[in-house]
Scaffold this motif. Sequence first.
Motif, PDB file in Angstrom:
ATOM      1  N   SER A  14       0.838  -1.189   0.000  1.00  0.00           N
ATOM      2  CA  SER A  14       0.000   0.000   0.000  1.00  0.00           C
ATOM      3  C   SER A  14       0.876   1.243   0.000  1.00  0.00           C
ATOM      4  O   SER A  14       1.689   1.431   0.888  1.00  0.00           O
ATOM      5  CB  SER A  14      -0.907   0.000   1.229  1.00  0.00           C
ATOM      6  OG  SER A  14      -1.621   1.208   1.288  1.00  0.00           O
ATOM      7  N   HIS A  15       0.640   2.067  -1.002  1.00  0.00           N
ATOM      8  CA  HIS A  15       1.370   3.335  -1.064  1.00  0.00           C
ATOM      9  C   HIS A  15       0.576   4.443  -0.377  1.00  0.00           C
ATOM     10  O   HIS A  15       1.074   5.542  -0.218  1.00  0.00           O
ATOM     11  CB  HIS A  15       1.659   3.708  -2.512  1.00  0.00           C
ATOM     12  CG  HIS A  15       2.505   2.692  -3.207  1.00  0.00           C
ATOM     13  ND1 HIS A  15       3.821   2.477  -2.886  1.00  0.00           N
ATOM     14  CD2 HIS A  15       2.201   1.796  -4.173  1.00  0.00           C
ATOM     15  CE1 HIS A  15       4.317   1.509  -3.636  1.00  0.00           C
ATOM     16  NE2 HIS A  15       3.354   1.068  -4.428  1.00  0.00           N
ATOM     17  N   GLY A  16      -0.659   4.123   0.054  1.00  0.00           N
ATOM     18  CA  GLY A  16      -1.507   5.121   0.684  1.00  0.00           C
ATOM     19  C   GLY A  16      -1.697   4.913   2.169  1.00  0.00           C
ATOM     20  O   GLY A  16      -2.427   5.665   2.808  1.00  0.00           O
ATOM     21  N   LEU A  17      -1.055   3.903   2.758  1.00  0.00           N
ATOM     22  CA  LEU A  17      -1.197   3.645   4.186  1.00  0.00           C
ATOM     23  C   LEU A  17      -0.154   4.471   4.944  1.00  0.00           C
ATOM     24  O   LEU A  17       1.036   4.228   4.851  1.00  0.00           O
ATOM     25  CB  LEU A  17      -1.014   2.156   4.496  1.00  0.00           C
ATOM     26  CG  LEU A  17      -1.229   1.728   5.941  1.00  0.00           C
ATOM     27  CD1 LEU A  17      -2.676   2.002   6.372  1.00  0.00           C
ATOM     28  CD2 LEU A  17      -0.908   0.254   6.106  1.00  0.00           C
ATOM     29  N   PHE A  18      -0.632   5.469   5.680  1.00  0.00           N
ATOM     30  CA  PHE A  18       0.256   6.367   6.394  1.00  0.00           C
ATOM     31  C   PHE A  18       0.392   6.004   7.875  1.00  0.00           C
ATOM     32  O   PHE A  18       1.376   6.345   8.503  1.00  0.00           O
ATOM     33  CB  PHE A  18      -0.233   7.817   6.286  1.00  0.00           C
ATOM     34  CG  PHE A  18      -0.246   8.323   4.880  1.00  0.00           C
ATOM     35  CD1 PHE A  18       0.926   8.739   4.276  1.00  0.00           C
ATOM     36  CD2 PHE A  18      -1.418   8.349   4.149  1.00  0.00           C
ATOM     37  CE1 PHE A  18       0.929   9.194   2.971  1.00  0.00           C
ATOM     38  CE2 PHE A  18      -1.433   8.795   2.843  1.00  0.00           C
ATOM     39  CZ  PHE A  18      -0.253   9.216   2.243  1.00  0.00           C
ATOM     40  N   GLU A  19      -0.623   5.334   8.425  1.00  0.00           N
ATOM     41  CA  GLU A  19      -0.632   5.005   9.840  1.00  0.00           C
ATOM     42  C   GLU A  19      -1.144   3.580  10.031  1.00  0.00           C
ATOM     43  O   GLU A  19      -2.134   3.188   9.428  1.00  0.00           O
ATOM     44  CB  GLU A  19      -1.535   5.985  10.588  1.00  0.00           C
ATOM     45  CG  GLU A  19      -1.520   5.832  12.072  1.00  0.00           C
ATOM     46  CD  GLU A  19      -2.298   6.938  12.783  1.00  0.00           C
ATOM     47  OE1 GLU A  19      -2.739   6.678  13.913  1.00  0.00           O
ATOM     48  OE2 GLU A  19      -2.460   8.038  12.226  1.00  0.00           O
ATOM     49  N   LEU A  20      -0.449   2.826  10.887  1.00  0.00           N
ATOM     50  CA  LEU A  20      -0.843   1.454  11.177  1.00  0.00           C
ATOM     51  C   LEU A  20      -0.704   1.216  12.668  1.00  0.00           C
ATOM     52  O   LEU A  20       0.331   1.540  13.260  1.00  0.00           O
ATOM     53  CB  LEU A  20       0.041   0.462  10.410  1.00  0.00           C
ATOM     54  CG  LEU A  20      -0.175  -1.026  10.693  1.00  0.00           C
ATOM     55  CD1 LEU A  20      -1.583  -1.465  10.297  1.00  0.00           C
ATOM     56  CD2 LEU A  20       0.874  -1.856   9.951  1.00  0.00           C
ATOM     57  N   GLY A  21      -1.753   0.684  13.262  1.00  0.00           N
ATOM     58  CA  GLY A  21      -1.724   0.330  14.673  1.00  0.00           C
ATOM     59  C   GLY A  21      -2.201  -1.101  14.855  1.00  0.00           C
ATOM     60  O   GLY A  21      -3.259  -1.469  14.347  1.00  0.00           O
ATOM     61  N   ILE A  22      -1.417  -1.890  15.543  1.00  0.00           N
ATOM     62  CA  ILE A  22      -1.804  -3.253  15.882  1.00  0.00           C
ATOM     63  C   ILE A  22      -1.750  -3.329  17.401  1.00  0.00           C
ATOM     64  O   ILE A  22      -0.687  -3.197  18.000  1.00  0.00           O
ATOM     65  CB  ILE A  22      -0.882  -4.293  15.227  1.00  0.00           C
ATOM     66  CG1 ILE A  22      -0.935  -4.142  13.704  1.00  0.00           C
ATOM     67  CG2 ILE A  22      -1.295  -5.697  15.638  1.00  0.00           C
ATOM     68  CD1 ILE A  22       0.001  -5.054  12.948  1.00  0.00           C
ATOM     69  N   ILE A  23      -2.932  -3.517  17.997  1.00  0.00           N
ATOM     70  CA  ILE A  23      -3.071  -3.399  19.439  1.00  0.00           C
ATOM     71  C   ILE A  23      -3.776  -4.622  20.005  1.00  0.00           C
ATOM     72  O   ILE A  23      -4.801  -5.054  19.479  1.00  0.00           O
ATOM     73  CB  ILE A  23      -3.847  -2.108  19.783  1.00  0.00           C
ATOM     74  CG1 ILE A  23      -3.074  -0.896  19.255  1.00  0.00           C
ATOM     75  CG2 ILE A  23      -4.099  -1.991  21.276  1.00  0.00           C
ATOM     76  CD1 ILE A  23      -3.843   0.392  19.257  1.00  0.00           C
TER      77      ILE A  23
END
Length: 182
Positions: A14-23
């Motif tokens: 993904s070139h559009g994923l700016f933020e990722l959180g795995i909680i």
Amino acid sequence: MNCINLTSLELPSSHGLFELGIIDCPNLTSINVASLTSLEKLTLSGVRSKVLRQLIFVSASSSLKSLFIREIDGMIADLEEEPEVPLQYVSTLETLYIWKCSGLTTLLHWMGNLSSLTCLLIYDCPELTSLPQQIYSLQKLQTLYLCDYPHLKERYNKETGEDRAKIAHISHVYFHFIDYLE
């Protein structure tokens, strides 16, 4: 993402994923991500250190600016076993937060390579006893929070600390969590 029963995760490039959180995914053992070139903020909390390691490898080629690591036990021991940790080459990383990571006794020597780091917060890592000599090379580091570590406060105290020279170049050094909240 908060999935207690999740054991694996596959994310397409993904070139559009700016933020990722795995909680709170304690059973997640495998993450397959081809590329996250636009990722700027990564939050990992309550995951296994293996997942942290996998995402660090992918994030090394991104434009990662903020990394939040919380409740990842044994993360430093696992990273020390790696012959080379790509995070040390993330020249864009500006903010690093490490919260509640047991087994963290010191920061890794390669953290001195994080040349863009401006803010470092370490909180509730009870075994932390020192900072590496390489923290001196973090010339852009402006803010350091070593929250609620009386022995570190003594060691790096502005007036009397034996290791104060290591962090003398940092404009704002805080030793209490309440300072972080303000």
